[in-house]
Design a protein around this motif. Structure first.
Motif, PDB file in Angstrom:
ATOM      1  N   SER A   1       0.826  -1.209   0.000  1.00  0.00           N
ATOM      2  CA  SER A   1       0.000   0.000   0.000  1.00  0.00           C
ATOM      3  C   SER A   1       0.859   1.256   0.000  1.00  0.00           C
ATOM      4  O   SER A   1       0.548   2.236  -0.699  1.00  0.00           O
ATOM      5  CB  SER A   1      -0.922  -0.005   1.228  1.00  0.00           C
ATOM      6  OG  SER A   1      -1.650  -1.213   1.237  1.00  0.00           O
ATOM      7  N   LEU A   2       1.949   1.224   0.763  1.00  0.00           N
ATOM      8  CA  LEU A   2       2.845   2.392   0.757  1.00  0.00           C
ATOM      9  C   LEU A   2       3.428   2.586  -0.642  1.00  0.00           C
ATOM     10  O   LEU A   2       3.557   3.714  -1.124  1.00  0.00           O
ATOM     11  CB  LEU A   2       3.985   2.203   1.767  1.00  0.00           C
ATOM     12  CG  LEU A   2       3.589   2.175   3.255  1.00  0.00           C
ATOM     13  CD1 LEU A   2       4.817   1.898   4.121  1.00  0.00           C
ATOM     14  CD2 LEU A   2       2.944   3.494   3.690  1.00  0.00           C
ATOM     15  N   TRP A   3       3.771   1.479  -1.281  1.00  0.00           N
ATOM     16  CA  TRP A   3       4.330   1.557  -2.645  1.00  0.00           C
ATOM     17  C   TRP A   3       3.357   2.275  -3.573  1.00  0.00           C
ATOM     18  O   TRP A   3       3.740   2.986  -4.484  1.00  0.00           O
ATOM     19  CB  TRP A   3       4.632   0.145  -3.154  1.00  0.00           C
ATOM     20  CG  TRP A   3       5.145   0.103  -4.555  1.00  0.00           C
ATOM     21  CD1 TRP A   3       4.513  -0.407  -5.654  1.00  0.00           C
ATOM     22  CD2 TRP A   3       6.412   0.585  -5.032  1.00  0.00           C
ATOM     23  NE1 TRP A   3       5.303  -0.273  -6.765  1.00  0.00           N
ATOM     24  CE2 TRP A   3       6.480   0.336  -6.412  1.00  0.00           C
ATOM     25  CE3 TRP A   3       7.503   1.216  -4.407  1.00  0.00           C
ATOM     26  CZ2 TRP A   3       7.580   0.683  -7.194  1.00  0.00           C
ATOM     27  CZ3 TRP A   3       8.607   1.564  -5.191  1.00  0.00           C
ATOM     28  CH2 TRP A   3       8.630   1.295  -6.555  1.00  0.00           C
ATOM     29  N   LYS A   4       2.060   2.081  -3.312  1.00  0.00           N
ATOM     30  CA  LYS A   4       1.036   2.702  -4.166  1.00  0.00           C
ATOM     31  C   LYS A   4       0.691   4.109  -3.701  1.00  0.00           C
ATOM     32  O   LYS A   4      -0.295   4.697  -4.147  1.00  0.00           O
ATOM     33  CB  LYS A   4      -0.209   1.809  -4.175  1.00  0.00           C
ATOM     34  CG  LYS A   4       0.100   0.477  -4.847  1.00  0.00           C
ATOM     35  CD  LYS A   4      -0.951  -0.575  -4.644  1.00  0.00           C
ATOM     36  CE  LYS A   4      -0.477  -1.882  -5.274  1.00  0.00           C
ATOM     37  NZ  LYS A   4      -0.351  -2.985  -4.364  1.00  0.00           N
ATOM     38  N   GLY A   5       1.479   4.620  -2.784  1.00  0.00           N
ATOM     39  CA  GLY A   5       1.286   6.003  -2.356  1.00  0.00           C
ATOM     40  C   GLY A   5       0.103   6.193  -1.431  1.00  0.00           C
ATOM     41  O   GLY A   5      -0.455   7.287  -1.355  1.00  0.00           O
ATOM     42  N   ARG A   6      -0.283   5.133  -0.720  1.00  0.00           N
ATOM     43  CA  ARG A   6      -1.397   5.275   0.211  1.00  0.00           C
ATOM     44  C   ARG A   6      -0.856   5.338   1.637  1.00  0.00           C
ATOM     45  O   ARG A   6      -0.007   4.524   2.014  1.00  0.00           O
ATOM     46  CB  ARG A   6      -2.364   4.075   0.101  1.00  0.00           C
ATOM     47  CG  ARG A   6      -2.994   3.927  -1.264  1.00  0.00           C
ATOM     48  CD  ARG A   6      -3.859   5.149  -1.628  1.00  0.00           C
ATOM     49  NE  ARG A   6      -4.402   5.083  -2.972  1.00  0.00           N
ATOM     50  CZ  ARG A   6      -3.800   5.535  -4.071  1.00  0.00           C
ATOM     51  NH1 ARG A   6      -2.606   6.081  -4.002  1.00  0.00           N
ATOM     52  NH2 ARG A   6      -4.389   5.468  -5.247  1.00  0.00           N
ATOM     53  N   PRO A   7      -1.333   6.291   2.436  1.00  0.00           N
ATOM     54  CA  PRO A   7      -0.912   6.297   3.841  1.00  0.00           C
ATOM     55  C   PRO A   7      -1.523   5.101   4.559  1.00  0.00           C
ATOM     56  O   PRO A   7      -2.622   4.668   4.210  1.00  0.00           O
ATOM     57  CB  PRO A   7      -1.508   7.605   4.378  1.00  0.00           C
ATOM     58  CG  PRO A   7      -2.661   7.909   3.478  1.00  0.00           C
ATOM     59  CD  PRO A   7      -2.331   7.317   2.126  1.00  0.00           C
ATOM     60  N   VAL A   8      -0.799   4.572   5.526  1.00  0.00           N
ATOM     61  CA  VAL A   8      -1.273   3.366   6.211  1.00  0.00           C
ATOM     62  C   VAL A   8      -1.431   3.636   7.706  1.00  0.00           C
ATOM     63  O   VAL A   8      -0.533   4.187   8.349  1.00  0.00           O
ATOM     64  CB  VAL A   8      -0.286   2.190   6.003  1.00  0.00           C
ATOM     65  CG1 VAL A   8      -0.713   0.968   6.808  1.00  0.00           C
ATOM     66  CG2 VAL A   8      -0.199   1.826   4.518  1.00  0.00           C
ATOM     67  N   ILE A   9      -2.590   3.234   8.225  1.00  0.00           N
ATOM     68  CA  ILE A   9      -2.797   3.232   9.678  1.00  0.00           C
ATOM     69  C   ILE A   9      -2.527   1.800  10.116  1.00  0.00           C
ATOM     70  O   ILE A   9      -3.248   0.876   9.744  1.00  0.00           O
ATOM     71  CB  ILE A   9      -4.238   3.655  10.023  1.00  0.00           C
ATOM     72  CG1 ILE A   9      -4.489   5.094   9.551  1.00  0.00           C
ATOM     73  CG2 ILE A   9      -4.481   3.531  11.532  1.00  0.00           C
ATOM     74  CD1 ILE A   9      -5.927   5.557   9.713  1.00  0.00           C
ATOM     75  N   GLY A  10      -1.445   1.622  10.861  1.00  0.00           N
ATOM     76  CA  GLY A  10      -1.018   0.264  11.171  1.00  0.00           C
ATOM     77  C   GLY A  10      -0.935   0.020  12.665  1.00  0.00           C
ATOM     78  O   GLY A  10      -0.650   0.936  13.446  1.00  0.00           O
ATOM     79  N   GLY A  11      -1.172  -1.221  13.061  1.00  0.00           N
ATOM     80  CA  GLY A  11      -0.996  -1.614  14.458  1.00  0.00           C
ATOM     81  C   GLY A  11       0.469  -1.402  14.858  1.00  0.00           C
ATOM     82  O   GLY A  11       1.381  -1.687  14.072  1.00  0.00           O
ATOM     83  N   ASP A  12       0.654  -0.913  16.073  1.00  0.00           N
ATOM     84  CA  ASP A  12       2.001  -0.579  16.549  1.00  0.00           C
ATOM     85  C   ASP A  12       2.694  -1.868  16.994  1.00  0.00           C
ATOM     86  O   ASP A  12       2.851  -2.129  18.187  1.00  0.00           O
ATOM     87  CB  ASP A  12       1.871   0.430  17.703  1.00  0.00           C
ATOM     88  CG  ASP A  12       3.218   0.955  18.147  1.00  0.00           C
ATOM     89  OD1 ASP A  12       4.235   0.592  17.530  1.00  0.00           O
ATOM     90  OD2 ASP A  12       3.247   1.723  19.123  1.00  0.00           O
ATOM     91  N   THR A  13       3.105  -2.655  16.048  1.00  0.00           N
ATOM     92  CA  THR A  13       3.641  -3.974  16.380  1.00  0.00           C
ATOM     93  C   THR A  13       4.553  -4.490  15.269  1.00  0.00           C
ATOM     94  O   THR A  13       4.365  -4.137  14.093  1.00  0.00           O
ATOM     95  CB  THR A  13       2.478  -4.974  16.617  1.00  0.00           C
ATOM     96  OG1 THR A  13       3.019  -6.224  17.038  1.00  0.00           O
ATOM     97  CG2 THR A  13       1.656  -5.207  15.355  1.00  0.00           C
ATOM     98  N   GLY A  14       5.536  -5.295  15.666  1.00  0.00           N
ATOM     99  CA  GLY A  14       6.380  -6.035  14.729  1.00  0.00           C
ATOM    100  C   GLY A  14       6.842  -5.221  13.531  1.00  0.00           C
ATOM    101  O   GLY A  14       7.224  -4.050  13.644  1.00  0.00           O
TER     102      GLY A  14
END
Ligand code: UDP
Length: 412
Positions: free
Chosen positions: A322-335
């Motif tokens: 998703s980042l590669w496609k220029g989309r911001p990501v809301i991600g779990g704070d893990t791993g």
């Protein structure tokens, strides 16, 4: 330079491709075998599908074997997976099935495994193969893709001797490294920018995909693509959506997932997701077939914001994609999500549905912020998480183990 390598060079840089050629030249003809437990579904299969041909392109004799298991074996390895990611589990008759399936697969693959120069054993499923191949001549590497930072101890005590028998291990993050009596390497996973999952798509294809699933392109869209697995917290995503949409009129959510052949819990989690989504308009739960790479690509590109609200995550290729496609990501704070979602730069790290909802509201409100973070995310992947980088590191490890080049590699 081969046409495929030239295509990678065009994206990752000519120097990157040249380094690959230099590193691969002394390894031409080397027999490299990868073993994992599923041909489709999940990040490991996703990487091997691209990595094995690319190794071949560079002149290595690379192949990919998949374990043939039984339901009890998959139940056992799913429990291993859960336990290594911190859950308490109880194992009984499953352990005998685990050992038997490993013995059977070792017998089936014996000529190949004995002759291999390097064997990459991916995750715990094939970890007992080595004990069944006493006449192996090559180097065996345990490649761990999961978050083993806080394993459930009884299971790790069982698996550790199996892992320790290998010549080296590779972890995705420093946090995951364990006390083991052999060299350990840190190599994060990667995506192939030339794969169907990641190439640019014509806008009409994205529109057609949305139309097929009843997604309105005029309204905001949040997407999470994941196997239906508790660690991916799809129900938490629905909660976040419910909270956010009170403030974001017309918000839509896609939860897209498929099964993995080695994951027997998917149906239960999918049922829980469907129950949570039942009374909600604008939540699309999509069960995608295998090989729906372009559909996943289109959904990630259609998204205004991508979620990957995992509670545990080895790496999270969906984040990279998703980042590669220029989309911001809301991600779990893990791993591994922490490696990729640089808080406030490429997206936001969150630890609760409430946090995810607040970040969703914010990002959907500020288009410029979405664009800024999306561009930063694309650069972050370009610099750190493309397959060319991962392959370079695999080749370096092979040099270290096979050619005894622990400190320096002579390429001339
Ligand atoms: N994926 C897919 N279809 C789905 C769900 C996932 O193609 O319905 C892909 C996804 O695009 C990614 C991989 O499967 O490439 C999942 O890898 P990740 O590291 O995110 O998680 P894992 O499943 O290995 O825990």
């Amino acid at each position: 330079m081969s046409p495929l390598l030239a295509d990678h060079a065009a994206l990752a840089g000519a120097d990157v491709a040249r380094q690959l050629e230099l590193l691969a030249a002394p390894l031409r003809g080397l027999k490299v075998v990868h073993v994992n437990s599923t041909r489709r579904g999940g990040g490991v299969a996703e990487i091997l599908e691209q990595m094995v041909p690319l190794m071949g392109e560079l002149g290595l004799d690379a192949s990919w074997e998949v374990m043939e298991g039984t339901p009890l074996f998959y139940r056992c390895t799913k429990q291993f997976h859960n336990a290594l990611q911190g859950q308490d589990v109880t194992l009984g008759e499953e352990l005998a099935a685990y050992e038997q399936v490993n013995a059977d697969n070792a017998a089936r693959l014996r000529p190949l495994l004995e002759a291999a120069d390097v064997v990459f054993v991916h995750d715990p499923q094939p970890a007992a193969l080595l004990s069944q191949v006493p006449r192996r001549r090559g180097k065996w590497i345990w490649r761990c893709h999961i978050d083993v930072s806080h394993p459930f101890r009884p299971v790790w005590r069982y698996l550790r001797p199996l892992v320790a028998a290998h010549d080296a291990s590779i972890f995705s993050l420093a946090d995951f490294a364990q006390q083991l009596p052999h060299p350990m390497f840190l190599i994060p996973p990667s995506i192939d920018p030339l794969a169907q999952k990641n190439i640019d798509l014509p806008p009409e294809e994205i529109d057609a995909c949305c139309q097929r699933y009843g997604i309105d392109r005029e309204r905001p869209l949040a997407v999470q693509v994941s196997r239906f697995d508790r660690f991916k917290d799809p129900v938490g995503v629905i909660r976040a959506f419910t909270m956010a949409r009170a403030f974001v009129p017309g918000l839509q959510l896609v939860l897209a997932g498929g099964g993995a052949a080695d994951d027997p819990e998917g149906e239960l989690v999918l049922a829980a997701v469907q129950a949570a989504a039942r009374k909600l308009d604008d939540v699309h739960v999509l069960l995608l077939p295998d090989e729906a790479h372009r559909t996943v690509n289109a959904l990630q590109r259609a998204a205004d914001v991508v979620l990957q609200k995992s509670i545990r995550e080895g790496f999270g290729l969906t984040v990279t994609e998703s980042l590669w496609k220029g989309r911001p990501v809301i991600g779990g704070d893990t791993g591994g999500i922490r490696l990729q979602v640089v808080d406030h730069q490429t997206g936001f790290l969150v630890s609760s549905p409430e946090g995810a909802a607040l970040r969703l509201r914010y990002l959907l409100h500020y288009r410029d912020e979405r664009r800024r973070m999306g561009e930063a995310g694309h650069r972050h992947v370009l610099q750190n998480f493309l397959i060319t980088r991962q392959l370079r590191e695999y080749l370096t490890v092979i040099h270290a183990l096979v050619r005894g080049a622990m400190d320096r590699i002579e390429l001339a």
